[in-house]
Design a protein around this motif. Structure first.
Motif, PDB file in Angstrom:
ATOM      1  N   SER A 286       0.810  -1.216   0.000  1.00  0.00           N
ATOM      2  CA  SER A 286       0.000   0.000   0.000  1.00  0.00           C
ATOM      3  C   SER A 286       0.842   1.264   0.000  1.00  0.00           C
ATOM      4  N   HIS A 287       2.155   1.134   0.085  1.00  0.00           N
ATOM      5  CA  HIS A 287       3.013   2.310   0.090  1.00  0.00           C
ATOM      6  C   HIS A 287       2.936   3.023  -1.259  1.00  0.00           C
ATOM      7  N   ASP A 288       3.007   4.327  -1.213  1.00  0.00           N
ATOM      8  CA  ASP A 288       2.887   5.118  -2.442  1.00  0.00           C
ATOM      9  C   ASP A 288       4.008   4.801  -3.431  1.00  0.00           C
ATOM     10  N   GLY A 289       5.197   4.517  -2.911  1.00  0.00           N
ATOM     11  CA  GLY A 289       6.304   4.207  -3.811  1.00  0.00           C
ATOM     12  C   GLY A 289       6.071   2.929  -4.594  1.00  0.00           C
ATOM     13  N   VAL A 290       5.548   1.899  -3.939  1.00  0.00           N
ATOM     14  CA  VAL A 290       5.254   0.646  -4.638  1.00  0.00           C
ATOM     15  C   VAL A 290       4.156   0.862  -5.655  1.00  0.00           C
ATOM     16  N   GLN A 291       3.132   1.591  -5.284  1.00  0.00           N
ATOM     17  CA  GLN A 291       2.036   1.834  -6.211  1.00  0.00           C
ATOM     18  C   GLN A 291       2.468   2.698  -7.394  1.00  0.00           C
ATOM     19  N   THR A 292       3.396   3.613  -7.153  1.00  0.00           N
ATOM     20  CA  THR A 292       3.899   4.438  -8.262  1.00  0.00           C
ATOM     21  C   THR A 292       4.649   3.580  -9.271  1.00  0.00           C
ATOM     22  N   LEU A 293       5.465   2.657  -8.783  1.00  0.00           N
ATOM     23  CA  LEU A 293       6.177   1.757  -9.692  1.00  0.00           C
ATOM     24  C   LEU A 293       5.194   0.892 -10.473  1.00  0.00           C
ATOM     25  N   LEU A 294       4.179   0.357  -9.785  1.00  0.00           N
ATOM     26  CA  LEU A 294       3.203  -0.469 -10.482  1.00  0.00           C
ATOM     27  C   LEU A 294       2.436   0.333 -11.523  1.00  0.00           C
ATOM     28  N   SER A 295       2.142   1.581 -11.215  1.00  0.00           N
ATOM     29  CA  SER A 295       1.445   2.426 -12.196  1.00  0.00           C
ATOM     30  C   SER A 295       2.329   2.701 -13.406  1.00  0.00           C
ATOM     31  N   GLN A 296       3.621   2.914 -13.171  1.00  0.00           N
ATOM     32  CA  GLN A 296       4.534   3.123 -14.294  1.00  0.00           C
ATOM     33  C   GLN A 296       4.568   1.897 -15.207  1.00  0.00           C
ATOM     34  N   ILE A 297       4.632   0.719 -14.602  1.00  0.00           N
ATOM     35  CA  ILE A 297       4.641  -0.507 -15.401  1.00  0.00           C
ATOM     36  C   ILE A 297       3.311  -0.695 -16.111  1.00  0.00           C
ATOM     37  N   TRP A 298       2.212  -0.341 -15.435  1.00  0.00           N
ATOM     38  CA  TRP A 298       0.884  -0.529 -16.001  1.00  0.00           C
ATOM     39  C   TRP A 298       0.669   0.316 -17.249  1.00  0.00           C
ATOM     40  N   TRP A 299       1.152   1.544 -17.221  1.00  0.00           N
ATOM     41  CA  TRP A 299       0.926   2.444 -18.351  1.00  0.00           C
ATOM     42  C   TRP A 299       2.030   2.378 -19.387  1.00  0.00           C
ATOM     43  N   GLY A 300       3.156   1.757 -19.072  1.00  0.00           N
ATOM     44  CA  GLY A 300       4.214   1.634 -20.065  1.00  0.00           C
ATOM     45  C   GLY A 300       4.801   2.976 -20.434  1.00  0.00           C
ATOM     46  N   ASP A 301       4.891   3.242 -21.756  1.00  0.00           N
ATOM     47  CA  ASP A 301       5.448   4.507 -22.244  1.00  0.00           C
ATOM     48  C   ASP A 301       4.430   5.624 -22.280  1.00  0.00           C
ATOM     49  N   MET A 302       3.189   5.319 -21.999  1.00  0.00           N
ATOM     50  CA  MET A 302       2.156   6.360 -22.029  1.00  0.00           C
ATOM     51  C   MET A 302       2.112   7.116 -20.706  1.00  0.00           C
ATOM     52  N   GLN A 303       1.628   8.329 -20.771  1.00  0.00           N
ATOM     53  CA  GLN A 303       1.465   9.129 -19.568  1.00  0.00           C
ATOM     54  C   GLN A 303       0.356   8.540 -18.698  1.00  0.00           C
ATOM     55  N   ARG A 304       0.550   8.607 -17.381  1.00  0.00           N
ATOM     56  CA  ARG A 304      -0.398   7.972 -16.475  1.00  0.00           C
ATOM     57  C   ARG A 304      -1.730   8.712 -16.392  1.00  0.00           C
ATOM     58  N   ASN A 305      -1.783   9.938 -16.855  1.00  0.00           N
ATOM     59  CA  ASN A 305      -3.040  10.700 -16.795  1.00  0.00           C
ATOM     60  C   ASN A 305      -3.863  10.587 -18.074  1.00  0.00           C
ATOM     61  N   THR A 306      -3.540   9.594 -18.909  1.00  0.00           N
ATOM     62  CA  THR A 306      -4.286   9.412 -20.152  1.00  0.00           C
ATOM     63  C   THR A 306      -5.703   8.924 -19.850  1.00  0.00           C
ATOM     64  N   GLU A 307      -6.712   9.551 -20.496  1.00  0.00           N
ATOM     65  CA  GLU A 307      -8.093   9.151 -20.256  1.00  0.00           C
ATOM     66  C   GLU A 307      -8.377   7.809 -20.929  1.00  0.00           C
ATOM     67  N   VAL A 308      -9.329   7.087 -20.348  1.00  0.00           N
ATOM     68  CA  VAL A 308      -9.664   5.763 -20.855  1.00  0.00           C
ATOM     69  C   VAL A 308     -10.332   5.849 -22.228  1.00  0.00           C
ATOM     70  N   TRP A 309     -11.146   6.906 -22.427  1.00  0.00           N
ATOM     71  CA  TRP A 309     -11.846   6.991 -23.704  1.00  0.00           C
ATOM     72  C   TRP A 309     -10.874   7.179 -24.861  1.00  0.00           C
TER      73      TRP A 309
END
Length: 1259
Positions: A707-730
């Motif tokens: 639940s630490h923010d650092g772990v979640q930040t890394l997972l978010s980076q991996i989840w979005w890949g090369d795209m920006q994390r604020n990209t809308e789903v639509w």
């Protein structure tokens, strides 16, 4: 005699506790066999103290011996017979555990008695023996002496695990000791390892009511009555654990003196436990005492036995303190003899001693002997310590005992031995780290490694972390100390009965069972009994490795396989055979140094659940975050194996403590540098078997860490890949439907190329710390995207491979740059979020197709076969099967067995297997006319399972994810509710059916009316017209048994209808009110519990989902078959490794790994320093420091009392001198022979300033 005693001791230790008759065969008593008349008794008593009637005919008939003997002697006038008083002792009217007692001859070998007490009676081996001498009789014990016994002696003995030897009677000091031991045992914890043993040694003839103890077969227990009369001073005390009743054939006092001295001398030559075991220290303590005890003190001092004398307690103690302290050592010189060269006391010293003897013992006739004994004692005054109980604090009594024993050990130490070794061993045995710091490790002594090695092992085995820290801080090199052989010995020292011991024995039994018959020496059932049977039959490093593999699972590779020379394989029998062969040989690995000593000691202490020691080893070990998570994993697995609730809870609490440490230390790292902290999470550890922090945290179920923010930040980076994390789903959905949009600015990508150019331009420019602008690359690069993978190090040997390993990049062997069209296409389609959306959309299409086939296009069996849509559905499911095979067999570097185990552990994989199995069965049955209907039904159930699989997709949502967890936990509540409900349902259904219908053999109707109808009652569907006979029932029924047997409806029974209605009311009340509300309450508790930690649960669950979709091919089923073909060609045929695994595993070598570990250690030290500052600023620590200061002030005030006494004495002397001078002046003034020229002087009273306290009324 000594050899006989040793052999008898071994004989005692080898006898089982169930057999009691052996005691009377080896232990003897003494009986007076010659009546020697006591002149003062007119022939009624013998000189042994017994009456004439108490002697046998043999003793009374020997007139010749009686006539020529003037003095009774035990050795000549008594004989030994088998003892008739032994066993357990129960004091009547008292509910306490039994004590042990034994009547024994004064000539019994002490080795036999000591072995009896430790092996048969179960008394713990002492770390200290305190023998209290004096203080006997009905003399009132002084108050301060009681406090010294209670607050000083017994408290110090409890902390060391000591035996206290007294006469054990209800009188004097012995009674005070018994009461103090009782009070401290009551206040102490029941799990305390060090317990005081009060041992009473007294004369058999003095014990009151001793006839109650006599039983030739032994007493188990003997009922002993204690009289409450004050004059009865010879009863045994109730608070003693054991009694040795020494018999010399008489009923005189002090018959036990000789045996007691021999027993103390024998115990002083035994050794305590542990590798650095020392001779058991024995200390004699003199309280008061009589003059005749001087001989015993003299004999004891000649054997180098230390003595502690309580000055001020009266009697002999005051005499010895006066002799030792007040006689000048300069008076000891050469005697004025004939020049024989022998040293002796001077005449002045002898006169001074004689004068003190007359002063302290004026009524003693044999004063010359007392003087000789006192002079001999004075020659050994270095072994005597004087304790002034009225001045010194009882709280420092343990330090005084230790200093007394240290002084005695220095006196006995030989020139070859180090004079400080025994002191160190004593301090370790007593766990007195404060004394060791102030006296032994203050910088004056240069300790060698050899001096600390044995004590270090003793501190480790006996759980003394403060000494372990002290030794490592003062010259002990852990690299030289910890070899694999010593690590094995640490595991062999695990206490029996612990969980770790049982697990190691299980692993040892498995190895011996799998060993070849030629190497197998013992059966697994006898492993615990054959520890020393031969090579390869004791706990080895292989058992430790197998136990760690059992606890850690497939998270990491096996430990210690490299040291043992073993290779990892899925065939356990081959490993067992190889290990048995290695252990049957010379075991050369035991001489090698342990590669990771701190980590190995950390694992050892965690397995034993030693919190403080494990915390210290965690501080010293590297990879602090991973080590803490590893400890958490081991402890949580151990908690599952614990059977006792208290041990399970304590293990879980310790596991949570290490998870908190991992969370807090990683938080410190994340605040310092984000990029390095991300590298920390995915770094592959060599020490922990190639695992990473993320993998270990998942295995340890470390929800708080994830639940630490650092772990979640890394997972978010991996989840979005090369795209920006604020990209809308639509935008993603729109690009997914029209892929050409990925080349537009609709979706923002990371500026990798620009960053590369900036790094290249800034390379080589040093910053403030001299590392250059790209200094973070020295710690390794964290991989987030496929653009990063393009520039990762290629594992091919070359001239610049060392540089590449240091910097984490390879600039000279960079792969060719892909065209923009290809790279952008890969950046979009290879991102996990894209794979997730593609799988969701295609899965919905799959469910629509499945529903369409089942509802519209599911044709019966015909010659033309299934419809086209059904064939498409079959192919779609076939791609699902291919994907499941890929996840099982072609993912990761684990063995097939480990992959299958990991695959089955996932709940959603079980859903997949169930759904696919149902689908295959349904398709097979659907192809045949006979089973067409069953196949269609099976496919319908399979559709339901496929649809429920959608819940796993929704777990990525922040609001829906925790709700899915709540639903899963509520299913457990429903199961328990269903159990309670079925009890009432069956009870009501059977009774209701039997009361309504007297006879109905139709099983279908019985099942519906017993189970189904009562279940519908809960939801309000109650057929009142059927159950209430007052209502009209329009159904045809019959009472004909033949028709009922043929299937007709039976008529209701009218006579018991009132009972049916009552049961219905009770059933509805219980189910609809009680059970339903119970279910609601259970749901509410589960909801509140999960909702409070919903964010933590969701973040932890999110990791699994990201890992799953990160490993998925970019194409979704059914197009995933193309990706499968591509993967098969690249991995199997071309042998190209997968770079996608670099997202979660990063291998660092050389300086990059060392720098990252150094940076992590710095952050850990900063965190520990901050924790120490917070702890020191807490109220509890402030109170502790305040109490220490108050104690110091009280100590100084106590010392100032001595100055006050001296000042008062000086004032008295000055007053005496003043009066004497005044008398002289008056006498001279009145004398006629002397006429002074002037009057005598007068003293003027000075004007003293008024003290400040006088104004306040303070004296």
């Amino acid at each position: 005699m000594a050899d006989t005693g040793e052999n008898s001791g071994e004989q005692v230790s080898n006898v089982t506790s169930k057999d009691q008759t052996w005691i009377s065969k080896i232990i003897k008593k003494r009986v007076c066999t010659t009546f020697v008349e006591d002149c003062s008794s007119n022939g009624e008593r013998c000189q042994c103290g017994g009456a004439r009637d108490a002697h046998g005919s043999v003793a009374l008939g020997d007139y010749f011996s009686t006539a020529i003997v003037n003095h009774w002697d035990s050795a000549q006038h008594s004989s030994e017979y088998p003892t008739d008083a032994y066993g357990e002792l129960q004091f009547e009217g008292v509910s306490k555990r039994h004590s042990y007692f034994l009547r024994l001859s004064c000539d019994t070998p002490p080795a036999m008695v000591y072995s009896l007490m430790t092996a048969h009676w179960g008394l713990p081996i002492p770390n200290l023996v305190v023998s209290i001498v004096g203080g006997e009789g009905r003399t009132k014990v002084k108050t301060w002496v009681r406090e010294v016994i209670r607050q000083g002696l017994v408290k110090a003995s409890q902390s060391t695990g000591a035996w206290i030897i007294t006469p054990g009677l209800r009188e004097g000091i012995a009674r005070c000791v018994g009461e103090a031991v009782r009070d401290h045992a009551t206040a102490a914890s029941s799990v305390s390892l060090n317990k005081v043993v009060a041992l009473g040694i007294t004369s058999w003839g003095l014990v009151h009511n001793r006839e109650q103890l006599v039983n030739p077969q032994g007493s188990f227990p003997a009922k002993y009555h204690v009289q409450n009369m004050y004059q009865d001073t010879c009863c045994l005390d109730i608070n003693y654990q054991a009694f040795l009743l020494v018999d010399d054939g008489s009923v005189r006092p002090r018959a036990e003196t000789g045996f007691r001295a021999k027993l103390e001398d024998y115990i002083s030559r035994q050794r305590t436990g542990g590798e650095s075991g020392i001779d058991i220290p024995v200390l004699c303590m003199l309280i008061s005492g009589e003059a005749r005890m001087l001989e015993s003190v003299d004999l004891s001092l000649k054997t180098s036995m230390p003595w502690l004398v309580l000055a001020g307690s009266g009697g002999l103690a005051d005499f010895l303190s006066d002799v030792v302290e007040n006689l000048s050592s300069g008076q000891v010189g050469q005697s004025s003899g004939d020049g024989d060269g022998e040293a002796g006391p001077s005449v002045d010293l002898k006169d001074n001693v004689a004068e003190r003897v007359r002063r302290h013992f004026p009524s003693e006739a044999e004063s010359d002997k007392l003087v000789e004994w006192a002079l001999s004692i004075y020659q050994h005054r270095d072994l005597i310590t004087i304790y002034h109980g009225e001045k010194d604090s009882p709280n420092e009594f343990d330090t005084l005992l230790l200093k007394t024993l240290v002084g005695a050990s220095r006196h006995r130490a030989s020139e070859e031995d180090s004079p400080y070794n025994d002191e160190l061993k004593l301090a370790v045995t007593w766990n007195r780290v404060g004394f060791a710091k102030s006296e032994l490790f203050n910088g004056d002594i240069q300790w060698k490694y050899e001096d600390l090695e044995a004590s270090m092992t003793d501190a480790l085995i006996n759980n003394k972390p403060q000494f372990v820290r002290l030794f490592t801080e003062n010259g002990l090199n852990i690299l030289d100390y910890l070899t694999y052989g010593r690590l094995e010995s640490l595991y062999c020292s695990v206490a029996e009965g612990t969980l770790l011991y049982q697990l190691l024995q299980q692993q040892l039994a498995e190895r011996l069972a799998a060993a070849p018959e030629s190497n197998r020496q013992f059966s697994p059932s006898k492993v615990a009994k054959k520890k020393k049977g031969g090579p390869g039959t004791e706990i080895s490093l292989f058992e430790v490795a197998e136990l760690l593999e059992l606890l850690m699972g497939d998270i990491c590779q096996p430990f210690y396989y490299d040291a043992l020379g073993l290779e990892q394989t899925s065939v356990k029998s081959r490993v067992f055979r190889r290990a048995s062969k290695v252990l049957q040989g010379e075991c050369l690995y035991r001489r090698k140094r342990c590669l990771s000593p701190w980590a190995s000691l950390f694992i050892w202490s965690v397995l034993q659940k030693r919190s403080e020691m494990a915390h210290y080893f965690w501080e010293m070990a590297g990879e602090s975050v991973l080590s803490a998570l590893g400890g958490c994993k081991i402890l949580r697995e151990l908690s599952k194996l614990e059977t006792e609730t208290e041990a399970k809870l304590s293990t879980k609490d310790l596991a949570q403590k290490f998870e908190n440490l991992a969370h807090d230390v990683f938080g410190s790292c994340y605040r310092s540098n984000e990029s390095r902290s991300f590298t920390l999470l995915i770094r592959k550890s060599v020490v922990w078997g190639g695992t990473t922090c993320l993998q270990m945290g998942m295995g340890a179920d470390a929800r708080l860490f994830f639940s630490h923010d650092g772990v979640q930040t890394l997972l978010s980076q991996i989840w979005w890949g090369d795209m920006q994390r604020n990209t809308e789903v639509w935008k993603l959905l729109l690009t997914f439907s029209c892929p050409i949009l990925c080349y537009t600015n609709l979706i923002s990508f990371r500026k990798q190329e620009k960053e590369e150019e900036e790094e290249e331009d800034g390379e080589g420019e040093p910053d403030e710390d001299g590392l250059g602008r790209d200094s973070h690359s020295l710690y390794g690069n964290t991989v987030f995207s496929f653009a990063d993978i393009n520039h990762m190090e290629v594992d091919t040997p070359g001239p610049n491979s060392r540089t590449a390993a240091i910097k984490g990049r390879l600039h000279s062997h960079r792969p060719p740059k892909r065209p923009y069209v290809v790279s952008r296409w890969r950046q979009f389609w290879f991102a996990p979020v894209t794979a997730f959306l593609g799988n969701v959309l295609m899965y919905f299409l799959f469910l629509l197709l499945f529903a369409y086939v089942l509802l519209v296009d599911f044709n019966p069996v015909s010659a033309s076969g299934p419809a086209i849509s059904e064939y498409v559905l079959y192919f779609w499911v076939f791609t699902f099967v291919c994907e499941e095979i890929r996840q099982t067999l072609f993912l990761g570097s684990m063995s097939y067995r480990q992959r299958m185990r990991v695959y089955i552990q996932d709940v959603w994989n079980k859903f997949d297997i169930t759904a696919i199995t149902l689908f295959i069965i349904g398709v097979i049955c659907r192809m045949f006319k006979q089973s067409y209907g069953f196949g269609r039904d099976t496919l319908c159930v399979g559709f339901m399972v496929f649809t429920l699989r959608l819940l796993h997709i929704f777990a990525i949502h922040k609001q829906l994810g925790p709700k899915i967890i709540i639903v899963g936990k509520m299913m457990k509540d429903v199961f328990f509710f269903f159990f309670f409900m079925m009890v009432w349902l069956i009870a009501y259904g059977v009774a209701n059916q039997a009361l309504l219908y007297s006879y109905d053999p139709n099983l279908d109707r019985i099942f519906r009316r017993v189970f189904y109808r009562p279940y519908l009652h809960i939801y309000g569907q109650i057929p009142v017209e059927e159950m209430d006979v007052k209502k009209s029932w329009d159904r045809d029924c019959t009472h004909n048994v033949t028709l009922i047997q043929s299937g007709d409806e039976p008529c209701r029974t009218l006579s018991n209808n009132w009972l049916v209605v009552i049961l219905l009311v009770l059933y509805l009340m219980v189910t609809n009110i009680l059970l339903i509300n119970l279910l609601i309450a259970m749901f509410s508790y589960t909801f509140n519990k999960v909702q409070a930690n919903g964010d933590i649960y969701w973040k932890f669950q999110r990791y699994n989902l990201i890992v799953q979709y990160h490993s998925l091919p970019s194409l979704a089923p059914p197009f995933i078959i193309l990706s499968h073909i591509n993967i098969f060609i690249k991995r199997v045929i071309r042998k190209v490794p997968s770079f996608k695994m670099l997202h979660f595993v990063l291998q660092l070598r050389g300086k990059a790994a060392n720098r990252l570990m150094t940076w992590e250690n710095i952050q850990k030290e900063d965190f520990l320093s901050a924790q120490n500052r917070l702890q020191r600023s807490s109220d509890s620590e402030k109170l502790k420091r305040m109490s220490v200061k108050v104690d110091d002030v009280l100590k100084h005030v106590t010392e100032s009392r001595g100055f006050d006494h001296r000042l008062r004495a000086l004032e008295n002397e000055m007053e005496y001198c003043s009066h004497a001078l005044s008398w002289i002046v008056d006498t001279l003034a009145q004398s006629s022979t002397f006429k002074p020229s002037r009057p005598p002087p007068t003293m003027h009273q000075p004007h003293l300033p008024v003290p400040l306290d006088s104004s306040l009324g303070i004296p």
